[in-house]
Design a protein around this motif. Structure first.
Motif: not given
Length: 147
Positions: A60, A65, A123, A126
């Protein structure tokens, strides 16, 4: 935390993720070449173990993936994933050094923060802009800037 405390706990995650091919003092051209050739999932697994991150968390953070990482066990990863891995490793060296250790770095990454719209900093990891923001917030903490 004092500057001395930060320096004494510095781990070179760039060295870990590249399996010793690079370190934080490597020539930028060597880093570009390594990204173009591609890093391997073996380096990511070593990084994952050291950071106490599941491979899904790594995937992530790299904008891919877990399946892609598992599928490419033997082949080098593509340039974009490799560049992201190098940036996440460099950022983790910076973060773990500031927070004193990996556990404190992970705790900060998972704690909602007003600087990140009350989301955990992890979060934002990425994206290029997200990693820049994380670095900027830590620099603010380092130099005493708040909110």
């Amino acid at each position: 935390m004092s500057t001395l405390q930060h320096k004494s706990t510095r781990i070179d995650f760039l060295n870990v993720v590249t399996l010793g091919k690079l370190n934080t003092h490597s020539n930028p051209m060597a880093e570009i070449a390594t990204a173009q050739i591609g890093i391997t999932t073996a380096g990511l697994r070593a990084f994952s173990t050291l950071m106490h991150w599941e491979m899904g968390v790594i995937a992530k953070a790299l904008g891919t993936t877990e399946r892609t990482l598992l599928r490419n066990k033997e082949k080098p990863l593509n340039k974009q994933i490799s560049e992201n891995a190098l940036e996440v490793a460099r950022l983790s060296s910076f973060g773990a050094a500031y927070f004193g250790n990996i556990d404190n770095w992970n705790t900060w990454l998972d704690t909602p923060n007003v600087q990140f719209d009350n989301q955990p900093p992890r979060t934002m990891m990425n994206s290029i802009r997200g990693r820049e923001l994380i670095r900027r917030v830590i620099n603010g903490l380092l130099y005493g800037f708040t909110a």
